[in-house]
Design a protein around this motif. Structure first.
Motif, mmCIF file in Angstrom:
data_model
loop_
_atom_site.group_PDB
_atom_site.id
_atom_site.type_symbol
_atom_site.label_atom_id
_atom_site.label_comp_id
_atom_site.label_asym_id
_atom_site.label_seq_id
_atom_site.Cartn_x
_atom_site.Cartn_y
_atom_site.Cartn_z
ATOM 1 N N TRP A 75 -13.794 45.535 27.739
ATOM 2 C CA TRP A 75 -14.084 44.098 27.764
ATOM 3 C C TRP A 75 -12.566 43.323 28.017
ATOM 4 O O TRP A 75 -12.430 42.081 28.540
ATOM 5 C CB TRP A 75 -14.734 43.514 26.456
ATOM 6 C CG TRP A 75 -14.407 42.271 25.911
ATOM 7 C CD1 TRP A 75 -15.271 41.235 26.400
ATOM 8 C CD2 TRP A 75 -13.867 41.641 24.719
ATOM 9 N NE1 TRP A 75 -15.065 40.179 25.796
ATOM 10 C CE2 TRP A 75 -14.227 40.342 24.737
ATOM 11 C CE3 TRP A 75 -13.193 42.255 23.763
ATOM 12 C CZ2 TRP A 75 -13.652 39.495 23.828
ATOM 13 C CZ3 TRP A 75 -12.766 41.409 22.751
ATOM 14 C CH2 TRP A 75 -13.083 40.105 22.904
ATOM 15 N N CYS A 135 -11.736 42.892 31.381
ATOM 16 C CA CYS A 135 -12.412 41.982 32.232
ATOM 17 C C CYS A 135 -11.836 40.615 32.032
ATOM 18 O O CYS A 135 -11.597 39.725 32.897
ATOM 19 C CB CYS A 135 -13.805 41.857 31.827
ATOM 20 S SG CYS A 135 -14.944 43.121 32.526
ATOM 21 N N HIS A 155 -11.053 44.480 36.972
ATOM 22 C CA HIS A 155 -12.682 44.853 36.842
ATOM 23 C C HIS A 155 -12.626 46.489 37.145
ATOM 24 O O HIS A 155 -13.514 46.971 36.526
ATOM 25 C CB HIS A 155 -13.403 43.998 37.534
ATOM 26 C CG HIS A 155 -13.634 42.674 37.216
ATOM 27 N ND1 HIS A 155 -13.503 41.492 37.930
ATOM 28 C CD2 HIS A 155 -13.715 42.165 35.985
ATOM 29 C CE1 HIS A 155 -13.629 40.372 37.400
ATOM 30 N NE2 HIS A 155 -13.756 40.777 36.016
ATOM 31 N N THR A 190 -20.931 43.638 29.478
ATOM 32 C CA THR A 190 -19.559 43.809 30.042
ATOM 33 C C THR A 190 -19.453 44.642 31.197
ATOM 34 O O THR A 190 -18.634 44.377 32.271
ATOM 35 C CB THR A 190 -18.575 44.569 28.886
ATOM 36 O OG1 THR A 190 -18.747 43.850 27.679
ATOM 37 C CG2 THR A 190 -17.032 44.549 29.381
ATOM 38 N N TRP A 231 -20.365 42.093 33.950
ATOM 39 C CA TRP A 231 -19.123 41.458 34.516
ATOM 40 C C TRP A 231 -18.200 42.042 35.150
ATOM 41 O O TRP A 231 -17.837 41.516 36.122
ATOM 42 C CB TRP A 231 -18.675 40.941 33.039
ATOM 43 C CG TRP A 231 -17.182 39.801 32.945
ATOM 44 C CD1 TRP A 231 -16.721 39.415 34.182
ATOM 45 C CD2 TRP A 231 -16.607 39.298 32.075
ATOM 46 N NE1 TRP A 231 -15.608 38.695 33.930
ATOM 47 C CE2 TRP A 231 -15.596 38.643 32.630
ATOM 48 C CE3 TRP A 231 -16.593 39.595 30.687
ATOM 49 C CZ2 TRP A 231 -14.768 37.932 31.662
ATOM 50 C CZ3 TRP A 231 -15.749 38.878 29.814
ATOM 51 C CH2 TRP A 231 -14.708 38.230 30.370
ATOM 52 N N ALA A 267 -19.349 42.213 38.924
ATOM 53 C CA ALA A 267 -19.500 41.173 39.770
ATOM 54 C C ALA A 267 -19.023 41.006 41.047
ATOM 55 O O ALA A 267 -19.340 40.886 42.092
ATOM 56 C CB ALA A 267 -18.933 39.883 38.971
ATOM 57 N N ILE A 307 -19.859 36.940 26.432
ATOM 58 C CA ILE A 307 -19.845 37.791 27.607
ATOM 59 C C ILE A 307 -20.988 37.956 28.487
ATOM 60 O O ILE A 307 -21.136 38.010 29.841
ATOM 61 C CB ILE A 307 -19.684 39.320 26.820
ATOM 62 C CG1 ILE A 307 -18.498 39.232 26.056
ATOM 63 C CG2 ILE A 307 -19.688 40.427 27.966
ATOM 64 C CD1 ILE A 307 -18.157 40.419 25.017
ATOM 65 N N ARG A 332 -20.870 34.840 30.576
ATOM 66 C CA ARG A 332 -19.635 34.939 31.487
ATOM 67 C C ARG A 332 -20.228 35.746 32.786
ATOM 68 O O ARG A 332 -19.987 35.399 33.797
ATOM 69 C CB ARG A 332 -18.559 35.399 30.854
ATOM 70 C CG ARG A 332 -17.284 35.670 31.916
ATOM 71 C CD ARG A 332 -16.451 34.560 31.945
ATOM 72 N NE ARG A 332 -15.335 34.652 32.963
ATOM 73 C CZ ARG A 332 -14.096 34.795 32.588
ATOM 74 N NH1 ARG A 332 -13.776 34.744 31.102
ATOM 75 N NH2 ARG A 332 -13.217 35.205 33.312
ATOM 76 N N ALA A 333 -20.794 37.008 32.541
ATOM 77 C CA ALA A 333 -21.204 37.740 33.366
ATOM 78 C C ALA A 333 -22.337 37.278 34.416
ATOM 79 O O ALA A 333 -22.159 37.276 35.563
ATOM 80 C CB ALA A 333 -21.629 39.018 32.827
ATOM 81 N N GLU A 354 -20.766 34.694 36.837
ATOM 82 C CA GLU A 354 -19.951 35.442 37.726
ATOM 83 C C GLU A 354 -20.832 35.773 38.825
ATOM 84 O O GLU A 354 -20.851 35.916 40.029
ATOM 85 C CB GLU A 354 -18.959 36.385 37.527
ATOM 86 C CG GLU A 354 -17.859 35.669 36.737
ATOM 87 C CD GLU A 354 -16.640 36.438 36.571
ATOM 88 O OE1 GLU A 354 -16.458 37.516 37.275
ATOM 89 O OE2 GLU A 354 -15.847 35.924 35.775
#
Length: 173
Positions: free
Chosen positions: A53, A56, A61, A93, A96, A99, A136, A139-140, A143
């Motif tokens: 995490w 990220c 990534h 995570t 994310w 992505a 999280i 956000r994922a 993206e």
């Protein structure tokens, strides 16, 4: 020892959520250094997932994917029996982290998370607070939607909702 480690986990999460990644890593490193030999892989995997995490958050990534794959491999043996939500908690995570590499699988992870996050089983022990987990996940999703577009994201998300926890974990590995 356990109460100190729990406090450090909460502090690491707070530091990460407030952009102080180096301080968060220091807390996780301190916990790991204090773990006795033979510590259950469920816990070492959880720490590895937290490091993913933080990766990220820093935009690394590729390293996050490696750590999350390792985290899932470590946790799997015990997590299905006692804390499947720890595995499920890795999915946002992992989404994310995917992505930029494989956003379709990333959207599947979000779908699998949405299906299983509040499901039955396990102790209810979770790696992240509800607020952090939601941040999280959002956000994922943002993206992934930016890369895939609405239709492709929706299709892959629906596919992910059809995955079992074991199937989704296998994709992370």
């Amino acid at each position: 020892m356990e109460s100190i480690s729990s406090a450090r986990l909460l502090l690491a999460q707070h530091y990460g959520r407030t952009g102080r990644v180096a301080l968060a890593r220091q807390q996780l490193d301190t916990i790991e250094a204090g773990m006795p030999a033979g510590t259950a892989e469920l816990f070492t995997g959880m720490l590895m997932g937290l490091q993913g995490w933080l990766d990220c958050l820093e935009g690394d990534h590729a390293r996050a994917r490696r750590r999350l794959a390792g985290a899932v491999r470590r946790m799997e043996k015990l997590a299905y029996m006692v804390a499947p939500r720890l595995l499920v908690g890795q999915f946002p995570t992992a989404a994310w982290a995917m992505a930029g590499r494989d956003p379709v699988d990333g959207a599947r992870f979000v779908g699998a998370y949405d299906r299983h996050a509040d499901g039955p089983g396990g102790t209810g022990f979770r790696q992240f607070s509800a607020g952090a987990a939601q941040e999280i996940r959002l956000r994922a999703e943002a993206e992934l939607r930016a890369v895939l577009g609405r239709e492709a994201y929706t299709r892959a998300h629906a596919e992910g909702r059809g995955l079992t926890v074991r199937q989704a974990a296998a994709l992370v590995r």
